[in-house]
Design a protein around this motif. Structure first.
Motif, mmCIF file in Angstrom:
data_model
loop_
_atom_site.group_PDB
_atom_site.id
_atom_site.type_symbol
_atom_site.label_atom_id
_atom_site.label_comp_id
_atom_site.label_asym_id
_atom_site.label_seq_id
_atom_site.Cartn_x
_atom_site.Cartn_y
_atom_site.Cartn_z
ATOM 1 N N GLU A 57 67.947 -61.077 -56.408
ATOM 2 C CA GLU A 57 67.691 -61.713 -56.989
ATOM 3 C C GLU A 57 67.032 -63.747 -56.809
ATOM 4 O O GLU A 57 66.139 -63.650 -56.446
ATOM 5 C CB GLU A 57 67.334 -61.941 -58.365
ATOM 6 C CG GLU A 57 66.782 -59.414 -58.719
ATOM 7 C CD GLU A 57 66.638 -58.920 -60.016
ATOM 8 O OE1 GLU A 57 66.040 -60.609 -61.438
ATOM 9 O OE2 GLU A 57 67.127 -58.530 -60.664
ATOM 10 N N GLN A 58 68.605 -63.455 -56.708
ATOM 11 C CA GLN A 58 68.666 -65.074 -56.248
ATOM 12 C C GLN A 58 68.359 -65.673 -55.430
ATOM 13 O O GLN A 58 67.908 -66.722 -55.583
ATOM 14 C CB GLN A 58 69.723 -65.262 -57.510
ATOM 15 C CG GLN A 58 70.739 -65.131 -58.640
ATOM 16 C CD GLN A 58 70.808 -63.202 -58.713
ATOM 17 O OE1 GLN A 58 71.287 -63.001 -58.267
ATOM 18 N NE2 GLN A 58 70.894 -63.202 -59.964
ATOM 19 N N GLU A 59 68.508 -65.366 -54.603
ATOM 20 C CA GLU A 59 68.233 -65.546 -53.347
ATOM 21 C C GLU A 59 66.255 -65.741 -52.818
ATOM 22 O O GLU A 59 65.926 -65.755 -51.636
ATOM 23 C CB GLU A 59 68.942 -64.951 -52.143
ATOM 24 C CG GLU A 59 70.437 -65.019 -52.929
ATOM 25 C CD GLU A 59 71.188 -64.214 -51.320
ATOM 26 O OE1 GLU A 59 72.146 -64.677 -51.414
ATOM 27 O OE2 GLU A 59 71.273 -62.846 -51.662
ATOM 28 N N LEU A 60 65.895 -64.589 -53.582
ATOM 29 C CA LEU A 60 64.548 -64.772 -53.359
ATOM 30 C C LEU A 60 63.886 -65.643 -53.418
ATOM 31 O O LEU A 60 63.703 -66.610 -54.348
ATOM 32 C CB LEU A 60 63.646 -63.578 -54.549
ATOM 33 C CG LEU A 60 64.319 -62.151 -54.101
ATOM 34 C CD1 LEU A 60 63.767 -61.390 -55.134
ATOM 35 C CD2 LEU A 60 64.682 -61.590 -53.315
ATOM 36 N N VAL A 61 62.608 -66.565 -52.249
ATOM 37 C CA VAL A 61 62.545 -67.975 -52.067
ATOM 38 C C VAL A 61 60.531 -67.953 -52.260
ATOM 39 O O VAL A 61 60.345 -67.932 -53.126
ATOM 40 C CB VAL A 61 62.960 -68.946 -51.387
ATOM 41 C CG1 VAL A 61 62.058 -70.698 -51.552
ATOM 42 C CG2 VAL A 61 64.294 -69.158 -51.579
ATOM 43 N N THR A 62 60.671 -67.053 -50.852
ATOM 44 C CA THR A 62 58.818 -66.888 -50.477
ATOM 45 C C THR A 62 58.775 -65.883 -51.269
ATOM 46 O O THR A 62 59.127 -64.599 -51.993
ATOM 47 C CB THR A 62 58.939 -66.816 -49.218
ATOM 48 O OG1 THR A 62 59.519 -66.194 -49.073
ATOM 49 C CG2 THR A 62 60.041 -67.823 -48.302
ATOM 50 N N LEU A 63 57.232 -65.835 -50.999
ATOM 51 C CA LEU A 63 57.005 -64.181 -52.049
ATOM 52 C C LEU A 63 56.490 -63.433 -50.934
ATOM 53 O O LEU A 63 56.920 -62.189 -51.557
ATOM 54 C CB LEU A 63 54.732 -64.883 -51.823
ATOM 55 C CG LEU A 63 53.898 -63.884 -52.156
ATOM 56 C CD1 LEU A 63 54.244 -63.413 -53.335
ATOM 57 C CD2 LEU A 63 52.321 -64.128 -51.709
ATOM 58 N N LEU A 64 56.996 -63.504 -49.627
ATOM 59 C CA LEU A 64 57.323 -62.631 -48.985
ATOM 60 C C LEU A 64 59.291 -61.978 -48.746
ATOM 61 O O LEU A 64 59.048 -60.594 -49.168
ATOM 62 C CB LEU A 64 57.374 -63.101 -47.014
ATOM 63 C CG LEU A 64 57.816 -62.075 -45.722
ATOM 64 C CD1 LEU A 64 56.908 -60.969 -46.378
ATOM 65 C CD2 LEU A 64 57.920 -62.298 -44.859
ATOM 66 N N ASP A 65 59.720 -63.099 -49.532
ATOM 67 C CA ASP A 65 60.828 -62.157 -50.299
ATOM 68 C C ASP A 65 61.284 -61.303 -51.185
ATOM 69 O O ASP A 65 61.790 -60.152 -51.534
ATOM 70 C CB ASP A 65 62.087 -63.745 -50.744
ATOM 71 C CG ASP A 65 62.541 -64.151 -49.783
ATOM 72 O OD1 ASP A 65 62.970 -63.814 -48.174
ATOM 73 O OD2 ASP A 65 62.951 -65.069 -49.327
ATOM 74 N N LYS A 66 60.231 -61.583 -51.921
ATOM 75 C CA LYS A 66 59.934 -61.177 -53.402
ATOM 76 C C LYS A 66 59.044 -59.626 -52.871
ATOM 77 O O LYS A 66 59.506 -58.519 -53.821
ATOM 78 C CB LYS A 66 59.287 -61.868 -54.772
ATOM 79 C CG LYS A 66 59.475 -63.275 -54.584
ATOM 80 C CD LYS A 66 58.718 -64.124 -56.003
ATOM 81 C CE LYS A 66 59.487 -65.198 -55.920
ATOM 82 N NZ LYS A 66 58.303 -65.891 -57.052
ATOM 83 N N TRP A 67 58.454 -59.963 -52.434
ATOM 84 C CA TRP A 67 57.863 -58.435 -51.214
ATOM 85 C C TRP A 67 58.699 -58.176 -51.124
ATOM 86 O O TRP A 67 58.603 -56.590 -51.368
ATOM 87 C CB TRP A 67 56.385 -58.695 -50.952
ATOM 88 C CG TRP A 67 55.080 -58.642 -51.456
ATOM 89 C CD1 TRP A 67 54.487 -60.200 -52.134
ATOM 90 C CD2 TRP A 67 54.620 -57.946 -52.076
ATOM 91 N NE1 TRP A 67 52.927 -59.277 -52.338
ATOM 92 C CE2 TRP A 67 53.654 -58.260 -53.004
ATOM 93 C CE3 TRP A 67 54.709 -56.381 -52.746
ATOM 94 C CZ2 TRP A 67 52.532 -57.649 -53.542
ATOM 95 C CZ3 TRP A 67 54.235 -55.518 -52.854
ATOM 96 C CH2 TRP A 67 52.867 -56.158 -53.525
#
Length: 229
Positions: free
Chosen positions: A171-181
């Motif tokens: 969770e802490q490494e999510l940056v972009t919207l694609l990361d989150k998806w």
């Protein structure tokens, strides 16, 4: 301690019914639009989608029927084939190339035609890894390339493969919207709450639609059965 099937709050994205409910229904098309736009990162912007018939027959009566997971087109008439593959399939690349021939052929027009084609995107969300590929390289974007110049020779045919087991961001490494998806897709069935980092409205919608308790009786039955298999 892991979460048991009876404790799970959200569906497993890698089940056929969940994938088609979340990405293949008109009521949830905003989810697919957001995912596609995160994948293209500004190189392509999808404003709207129309779902198309996913069943295709060959030109001869004896030809086998082909069924796409999700098949749609955007406001520019560009075609999108989105496939979810839970288990390793030896000839998945071959299958995706074969599938892409259908939206190519169906663009043929009767009478005089100049052969101009709309773009076609074939996207595979894979719960396995290709044999022999780099251990950390999980996002493949493939086009027809001139081997000598290493330049794209034809840019209207694109194959995108996501090897999800290689996505290991926290969770802490999510940056972009694609990361989150990618994080949401991979971890959906193991979460009990929507992570704070997934604050965008589209993820609120995703988790609302993915909640097992909100399904009707038939959806819930299919969800339970899939967890037992």
């Amino acid at each position: 301690m892991g979460i048991s099937a009876s404790q799970e709050r959200f569906v497993n994205f890698y089940t056929d019914f969940a994938f088609k409910k979340l990405f293949g229904t008109e009521v949830n098309k905003e989810l697919l639009i957001s995912f596609l736009n995160s994948l293209f990162d500004g190189k392509e912007v999808v404003k709207d989608l129309k779902y198309l018939n996913g069943e295709h027959l060959g030109q001869a009566v004896s030809d086998r029927k082909t069924v796409f997971d999700v098949y749609c087109e955007n406001e520019k008439g560009e075609k999108f084939l989105i496939e979810m593959q839970k288990m390793d399939q030896e000839y998945f690349k071959d299958r995706s190339i074969f599938y892409s021939t259908f939206p190519i052929q169906e663009q043929a027009q009767q009478g005089k035609w100049n052969f101009e084609l709309k773009r076609i995107y074939t996207i595979g969300i894979l719960n396995f890894v290709f044999e022999g590929n780099d251990e950390d390289y999980m996002h493949h974007e493939v086009k027809l390339v001139d081997i000598a110049t290493q330049k794209v020779f034809f840019d209207k045919l694109t194959y995108i493969y996501l090897e999800m087991p290689k996505f290991r961001k926290t969770e802490q490494e999510l940056v972009t919207l694609l990361d989150k998806w990618l994080y949401a897709i991979k971890n959906l069935s193991t979460l009990m709450e929507r992570p704070v980092v997934l604050q965008e409205a589209v993820f609120k919608r995703l988790f609302e639609q993915a909640e097992i308790a909100a399904f009707n009786r038939e959806w819930a039955k299919r969800c339970f059965q899939s967890k037992q298999s």
